[in-house]
Scaffold this motif. Structure first.
Motif, mmCIF file in Angstrom:
data_model
loop_
_atom_site.group_PDB
_atom_site.id
_atom_site.type_symbol
_atom_site.label_atom_id
_atom_site.label_comp_id
_atom_site.label_asym_id
_atom_site.label_seq_id
_atom_site.Cartn_x
_atom_site.Cartn_y
_atom_site.Cartn_z
ATOM 1 N N ASP A 12 0.898 -1.113 -0.143
ATOM 2 C CA ASP A 12 -0.125 0.106 -0.214
ATOM 3 C C ASP A 12 0.824 1.319 0.028
ATOM 4 O O ASP A 12 0.573 2.232 -0.725
ATOM 5 N N ALA A 13 2.030 1.160 0.793
ATOM 6 C CA ALA A 13 2.883 2.462 0.719
ATOM 7 C C ALA A 13 3.340 2.605 -0.536
ATOM 8 O O ALA A 13 3.742 3.708 -1.298
ATOM 9 N N ILE A 55 -7.158 7.628 -5.572
ATOM 10 C CA ILE A 55 -6.183 6.442 -5.194
ATOM 11 C C ILE A 55 -5.531 6.860 -4.137
ATOM 12 O O ILE A 55 -5.211 6.199 -2.980
ATOM 13 N N THR A 56 -4.965 8.202 -3.937
ATOM 14 C CA THR A 56 -4.202 8.717 -2.855
ATOM 15 C C THR A 56 -4.880 8.578 -1.566
ATOM 16 O O THR A 56 -4.520 8.402 -0.615
ATOM 17 N N TRP A 57 -5.965 8.885 -1.734
ATOM 18 C CA TRP A 57 -6.810 9.234 -0.463
ATOM 19 C C TRP A 57 -7.194 7.912 0.039
ATOM 20 O O TRP A 57 -7.176 7.611 1.327
ATOM 21 N N TRP A 58 -7.682 6.874 -0.876
ATOM 22 C CA TRP A 58 -7.993 5.403 -0.386
ATOM 23 C C TRP A 58 -6.478 4.725 0.203
ATOM 24 O O TRP A 58 -6.838 4.088 1.009
ATOM 25 N N CYS A 59 -5.499 4.926 -0.420
ATOM 26 C CA CYS A 59 -4.426 4.125 0.114
ATOM 27 C C CYS A 59 -3.820 5.019 1.027
ATOM 28 O O CYS A 59 -3.317 4.089 2.387
ATOM 29 N N SER A 60 -4.084 6.187 1.600
ATOM 30 C CA SER A 60 -3.646 6.687 2.771
ATOM 31 C C SER A 60 -4.502 6.281 4.020
ATOM 32 O O SER A 60 -4.121 5.919 5.127
ATOM 33 N N GLY A 61 -5.783 6.137 3.545
ATOM 34 C CA GLY A 61 -6.692 5.678 4.734
ATOM 35 C C GLY A 61 -6.392 4.101 4.965
ATOM 36 O O GLY A 61 -6.402 3.760 6.165
ATOM 37 N N ILE A 62 -6.319 3.426 4.075
ATOM 38 C CA ILE A 62 -5.902 2.068 4.345
ATOM 39 C C ILE A 62 -4.369 1.974 5.080
ATOM 40 O O ILE A 62 -4.299 1.306 6.054
ATOM 41 N N PHE A 63 -3.459 2.763 4.951
ATOM 42 C CA PHE A 63 -2.174 2.840 5.345
ATOM 43 C C PHE A 63 -2.415 3.141 6.913
ATOM 44 O O PHE A 63 -1.859 2.395 7.741
ATOM 45 N N LEU A 64 -3.239 4.208 7.121
ATOM 46 C CA LEU A 64 -3.480 4.579 8.572
ATOM 47 C C LEU A 64 -4.156 3.389 9.272
ATOM 48 O O LEU A 64 -3.809 3.078 10.434
#
Length: 120
Positions: A12-13, A55-64
């Motif tokens: 994800d990162a 995609i950036t918003w979804w990946c950042s949410g999944i990352f957190l």
């Protein structure tokens, strides 16, 4: 389970970093403050939401979420965090025997010349 989540977090990162780097910048920056620019350049006008933005918003949410989940999972491990929390006393250290010093049986010989007998 922990390893699988950690691998998903790393993937994800990578996806998030790629999506961030592929996005176009807002442009302008400090150079646009020089003069003659409209309010859209100074205030950063509203842009359309692109696929990379989503995609950036979804990946950042999944990352957190994964980072918090892994932090909670690692805090609940039963293994001690330090040697002091282990509870087992270390084995006693055996003292090495001191070396035996033997005194010499005969005094050390010296190489001093003997005085010559007087001449008669």
């Amino acid at each position: 389970m922990y390893t699988v989540l950690l691998i998903i977090l790393l993937l994800d990162a990578v996806v998030m970093a790629t999506a961030i780097l592929l996005q176009a910048g807002q442009g302008g920056g400090l150079a646009s403050l020089g003069g003659g620019s409209g309010t859209e350049m100074v205030m950063g006008g509203r842009q359309a939401t692109t696929l990379l933005h989503t995609i950036t918003w979804w990946c950042s949410g999944i990352f957190l979420f994964l980072a918090l989940l892994l932090a909670v999972m690692s805090s609940r491990t039963s293994a001690p965090r330090s040697i002091l929390e282990g509870g087992a006393a270390p084995a006693p250290v055996q003292q090495a025997p001191l070396p035996v010093q033997s005194s010499p049986a005969t005094p050390p010989a010296t190489n001093t010349p003997q005085p010559a007998p007087p001449n008669r």
